[in-house]
Write a protein that holds these residues in place. Structure first.
Motif, PDB file in Angstrom:
ATOM      1  N   ALA A  15       0.646  -1.209   0.546  1.00  0.00           N
ATOM      2  CA  ALA A  15      -0.012  -0.056   0.326  1.00  0.00           C
ATOM      3  C   ALA A  15       0.848   1.683   0.320  1.00  0.00           C
ATOM      4  CB  ALA A  15      -1.156  -0.291   1.058  1.00  0.00           C
ATOM      5  N   GLU A  16       0.691   2.286  -0.976  1.00  0.00           N
ATOM      6  CA  GLU A  16       0.923   3.165  -0.721  1.00  0.00           C
ATOM      7  C   GLU A  16       0.564   4.645  -0.134  1.00  0.00           C
ATOM      8  OE1 GLU A  16       2.992   4.444  -4.902  1.00  0.00           O
ATOM      9  OE2 GLU A  16       4.846   3.413  -3.959  1.00  0.00           O
ATOM     10  N   ARG A  17      -1.049   4.719  -0.586  1.00  0.00           N
ATOM     11  CA  ARG A  17      -1.515   5.733   0.323  1.00  0.00           C
ATOM     12  C   ARG A  17      -2.797   5.605   0.017  1.00  0.00           C
ATOM     13  NH1 ARG A  17      -0.013   8.403  -5.082  1.00  0.00           N
ATOM     14  NH2 ARG A  17      -2.195   9.300  -6.449  1.00  0.00           N
ATOM     15  N   GLY A  18      -3.970   5.726   0.563  1.00  0.00           N
ATOM     16  CA  GLY A  18      -5.078   5.850   0.897  1.00  0.00           C
ATOM     17  C   GLY A  18      -6.064   4.671   1.043  1.00  0.00           C
ATOM     18  N   GLY A  19      -7.770   4.413   1.159  1.00  0.00           N
ATOM     19  CA  GLY A  19      -8.021   2.340   1.273  1.00  0.00           C
ATOM     20  C   GLY A  19      -7.936   2.769   2.625  1.00  0.00           C
ATOM     21  N   GLY A  20      -7.924   3.650   3.637  1.00  0.00           N
ATOM     22  CA  GLY A  20      -7.386   3.400   4.748  1.00  0.00           C
ATOM     23  C   GLY A  20      -6.268   2.357   5.176  1.00  0.00           C
ATOM     24  N   LEU A  21      -5.307   2.087   4.717  1.00  0.00           N
ATOM     25  CA  LEU A  21      -4.342   1.353   5.112  1.00  0.00           C
ATOM     26  C   LEU A  21      -3.269   2.321   5.062  1.00  0.00           C
ATOM     27  CD1 LEU A  21      -4.877  -0.939   1.910  1.00  0.00           C
ATOM     28  CD2 LEU A  21      -4.951  -1.560   3.970  1.00  0.00           C
ATOM     29  N   GLU A  22      -2.437   1.249   5.661  1.00  0.00           N
ATOM     30  CA  GLU A  22      -1.043   2.089   6.220  1.00  0.00           C
ATOM     31  C   GLU A  22       0.066   1.728   5.229  1.00  0.00           C
ATOM     32  OE1 GLU A  22      -0.285   3.271   9.815  1.00  0.00           O
ATOM     33  OE2 GLU A  22      -2.374   3.043   9.948  1.00  0.00           O
ATOM     34  N   ARG A  23       0.997   3.394   4.780  1.00  0.00           N
ATOM     35  CA  ARG A  23       1.898   3.427   4.243  1.00  0.00           C
ATOM     36  C   ARG A  23       2.418   2.124   4.674  1.00  0.00           C
ATOM     37  NH1 ARG A  23       3.588   6.247   0.299  1.00  0.00           N
ATOM     38  NH2 ARG A  23       6.024   6.407   0.250  1.00  0.00           N
ATOM     39  N   ASP A  24       3.234   1.253   3.629  1.00  0.00           N
ATOM     40  CA  ASP A  24       3.804  -0.235   3.419  1.00  0.00           C
ATOM     41  C   ASP A  24       3.568  -0.872   3.531  1.00  0.00           C
ATOM     42  OD1 ASP A  24       6.103   1.885   1.858  1.00  0.00           O
ATOM     43  OD2 ASP A  24       6.785   2.569   3.695  1.00  0.00           O
ATOM     44  N   GLU A  25       1.690  -0.904   3.718  1.00  0.00           N
ATOM     45  CA  GLU A  25       1.463  -2.468   4.761  1.00  0.00           C
ATOM     46  C   GLU A  25       2.075  -3.392   3.465  1.00  0.00           C
ATOM     47  OE1 GLU A  25      -3.213  -3.497   6.592  1.00  0.00           O
ATOM     48  OE2 GLU A  25      -2.523  -1.586   6.144  1.00  0.00           O
ATOM     49  N   ARG A  26       1.730  -4.595   3.727  1.00  0.00           N
ATOM     50  CA  ARG A  26       2.556  -5.253   2.722  1.00  0.00           C
ATOM     51  C   ARG A  26       1.532  -6.461   2.526  1.00  0.00           C
ATOM     52  NH1 ARG A  26       7.413  -4.722   0.943  1.00  0.00           N
ATOM     53  NH2 ARG A  26       8.266  -6.739   0.360  1.00  0.00           N
ATOM     54  N   PHE A  27       0.503  -7.085   1.777  1.00  0.00           N
ATOM     55  CA  PHE A  27       0.403  -8.229   1.541  1.00  0.00           C
ATOM     56  C   PHE A  27       0.901  -9.556   0.619  1.00  0.00           C
ATOM     57  CE2 PHE A  27      -2.827  -4.558   2.365  1.00  0.00           C
ATOM     58  CZ  PHE A  27      -3.348  -4.733   2.787  1.00  0.00           C
ATOM     59  N   ASP A  28       0.929 -11.018   0.901  1.00  0.00           N
ATOM     60  CA  ASP A  28       1.275 -11.599   0.065  1.00  0.00           C
ATOM     61  C   ASP A  28       0.620 -11.749  -1.087  1.00  0.00           C
ATOM     62  OD1 ASP A  28       2.719 -13.878  -0.763  1.00  0.00           O
ATOM     63  OD2 ASP A  28       3.345 -14.639   1.052  1.00  0.00           O
ATOM     64  N   LEU A  29       1.399 -12.005  -1.958  1.00  0.00           N
ATOM     65  CA  LEU A  29      -0.178 -12.514  -3.352  1.00  0.00           C
ATOM     66  C   LEU A  29       0.307 -14.540  -3.507  1.00  0.00           C
ATOM     67  CD1 LEU A  29       1.576  -9.889  -5.649  1.00  0.00           C
ATOM     68  CD2 LEU A  29      -0.260 -10.175  -4.495  1.00  0.00           C
ATOM     69  N   ILE A  30       0.907 -15.047  -2.319  1.00  0.00           N
ATOM     70  CA  ILE A  30       0.392 -16.058  -2.412  1.00  0.00           C
ATOM     71  C   ILE A  30      -0.599 -16.497  -2.187  1.00  0.00           C
ATOM     72  CG2 ILE A  30       0.696 -18.633  -1.500  1.00  0.00           C
ATOM     73  CD1 ILE A  30       3.495 -17.388   0.060  1.00  0.00           C
ATOM     74  N   GLY A  31      -1.439 -17.548  -3.746  1.00  0.00           N
ATOM     75  CA  GLY A  31      -2.598 -18.215  -3.761  1.00  0.00           C
ATOM     76  C   GLY A  31      -3.341 -16.359  -3.997  1.00  0.00           C
ATOM     77  N   GLY A  32      -3.461 -15.888  -4.611  1.00  0.00           N
ATOM     78  CA  GLY A  32      -3.847 -14.409  -4.941  1.00  0.00           C
ATOM     79  C   GLY A  32      -4.629 -13.805  -4.500  1.00  0.00           C
ATOM     80  N   LEU A  33      -5.532 -13.237  -5.162  1.00  0.00           N
ATOM     81  CA  LEU A  33      -5.964 -12.499  -3.642  1.00  0.00           C
ATOM     82  C   LEU A  33      -6.835 -10.683  -4.489  1.00  0.00           C
ATOM     83  CD1 LEU A  33      -4.858  -8.248  -3.724  1.00  0.00           C
ATOM     84  CD2 LEU A  33      -2.985  -9.632  -1.920  1.00  0.00           C
ATOM     85  N   SER A  34      -7.931 -10.916  -3.665  1.00  0.00           N
ATOM     86  CA  SER A  34      -8.925  -9.831  -4.329  1.00  0.00           C
ATOM     87  C   SER A  34      -8.785  -8.447  -3.284  1.00  0.00           C
ATOM     88  CB  SER A  34     -10.872 -10.339  -4.247  1.00  0.00           C
ATOM     89  OG  SER A  34     -10.903 -10.651  -2.756  1.00  0.00           O
ATOM     90  N   ILE A  35      -9.090  -7.943  -4.096  1.00  0.00           N
ATOM     91  CA  ILE A  35      -9.197  -6.311  -3.391  1.00  0.00           C
ATOM     92  C   ILE A  35     -10.411  -5.223  -3.696  1.00  0.00           C
ATOM     93  CG2 ILE A  35      -8.370  -4.019  -3.673  1.00  0.00           C
ATOM     94  CD1 ILE A  35      -6.176  -5.089  -5.213  1.00  0.00           C
TER      95      ILE A  35
END
Length: 157
Positions: free
Chosen positions: A66-86
């Motif tokens: 995450a870089e900015r917005g969406g109510g997320l912390e900056r630099d919050e990381r999400f692993d892509l193992i198995g894919g993900l939806s946003i």
């Protein structure tokens, strides 16, 4: 008792309108089925393995940051193992608070060692490196994905 013939006529009129409605629905469904009588060659979900491909690359780690917005912390990381939806939905793997995001707005997945982003027919669209994302596109390290006011960066190692 002057209302009996009128109420009977209204009942039959209602049944006729109901019958016509069902006829239109059935005709529309028949046209749609006739139009897609022959499935697409890859409609089974099974895909042939390309010639020369021995084994899917393993050990390639990838994250959505995450870089900015969406109510997320900056630099919050999400692993892509198995894919993900946003999206905004509670069913989304990465839930964002963005008024321009759809319930399930986009998804990220891997196939044959490569990573892809796909817009899920969202209302406001998804931007990949500032350009509209139509369907799916391959991701490379450093790509940016924008959903409304929310911006993510793709990292692969």
């Amino acid at each position: 008792m002057a209302y009996d013939p009128l109420s009977t006529a209204l009942k039959f009129g209602f049944l006729a309108v109901l019958f016509l409605f069902l006829l239109v629905i059935a005709r529309s469904a028949y046209r749609d089925l006739r139009r897609t009588a022959a499935p697409a060659p890859d409609a089974t979900g099974f895909h042939a393995v390309p010639v020369g491909v021995g084994e899917v690359q393993r050990g390639v780690d990838a994250w959505l940051v995450a870089e900015r917005g969406g109510g997320l912390e900056r630099d919050e990381r999400f692993d892509l193992i198995g894919g993900l939806s946003i999206g905004r939905s509670k069913d989304a793997d990465v839930q964002i608070d963005d008024r321009y995001a759809s319930g399930i707005h986009a998804r990220l997945f891997s196939r044959e060692g490569l990573h892809f982003a796909e817009d899920m027919n969202s209302t406001n669209g998804t931007l990949l490196n500032g350009a509209p994302l139509d369907g799916e596109a391959e991701l490379v390290d450093g790509d940016t994905l924008q959903i409304g006011d929310t911006v993510f960066r793709f990292e692969a190692s």
